[in-house]
Design a protein around this motif. Structure first.
Motif: not given
Length: 215
Positions: A85-92, A109-117, A152-162
């Protein structure tokens, strides 16, 4: 980092990340691979022959050329991503472009401060490229499967597991050495199915019980 902040929560989180990424992930993945290989001894024979033919002089590049062994690692991570699992919180307030509606092609629609998993475990089982039989341990599927954002076992994009390449190399090396040293493997686990234990990472609740034989 301790020179830059005295926030104990931040320091504690960073220490946990070091232990999880540097130790748990590789060890758990090796255990998961052995869990399936001991239940499919014919799939142990293939990397064993591969390693024999390679001469057993393992380097970063030579491990990449052990194709079936790499398929085993990929299939293990597909079935059992260590971080499922991976989660992100919407800043806006924001919108996801697709995923909503009856067909999944409408925006959400994702409201501010919502957590998307995001569930990587679900993604690796539901993605069309892994059909049919997504629950089966089939390293051979990787001969033709070329997933993009569906794996995506290591995630992806700029935050992929280093530590991605380090982990993959560690897992491949240990499995290569084991198949080099031992001719056959057998399951010694009375529980046939994989039972999840989910803490910081996801691992086998019953461990991995195997017998290894040189002849």
């Amino acid at each position: 980092m301790a020179k830059e902040t005295d926030n104990r929560d931040d320091l504690r989180n960073q220490i946990i990340h070091v232990f999880v990424a540097g130790h748990d992930s590789s060890a758990i993945t090796i255990g998961h691979a052995l869990f399936h290989l001991c239940r499919h001894p014919d799939k142990w024979e293939k990397p064993h022959r591969e390693v024999e033919q390679s001469g057993g002089n393992f380097t970063f590049e030579s491990l990449k050329n052990l194709y079936y062994l790499q398929y085993v690692v990929k299939e293990t991570l597909r079935l059992h991503p260590v971080a499922p699992l991976d989660s992100r919180r919407a800043k806006q307030d924001t919108m996801l472009p697709t995923g909503g509606g009856p067909n999944g092609d409408s925006p959400i629609f994702i409201p501010k401060d919502s957590t998307v998993t995001t569930s990587f475990h679900a993604l690796h089982h539901l993605a069309p490229c892994f059909q049919p039989y997504p629950e089966a341990f089939r390293p051979e599927r990787w001969e033709t499967v070329r997933p993009g954002w569906e794996y995506l076992p290591f995630g992806g994009g700029p935050r992929i597991c280093p530590g991605r390449q380090l982990a993959l190399t560690e897992v491949a090396y240990v499995l290569a050495r084991m198949t080099q040293e031992f001719r056959t493997v057998e399951c010694r686990d009375p529980v046939e199915e994989w039972v999840e234990e989910f803490k910081i990472t996801a691992s086998s609740q019953n461990g991995t019980k195997v017998g290894l034989y040189r002849e």
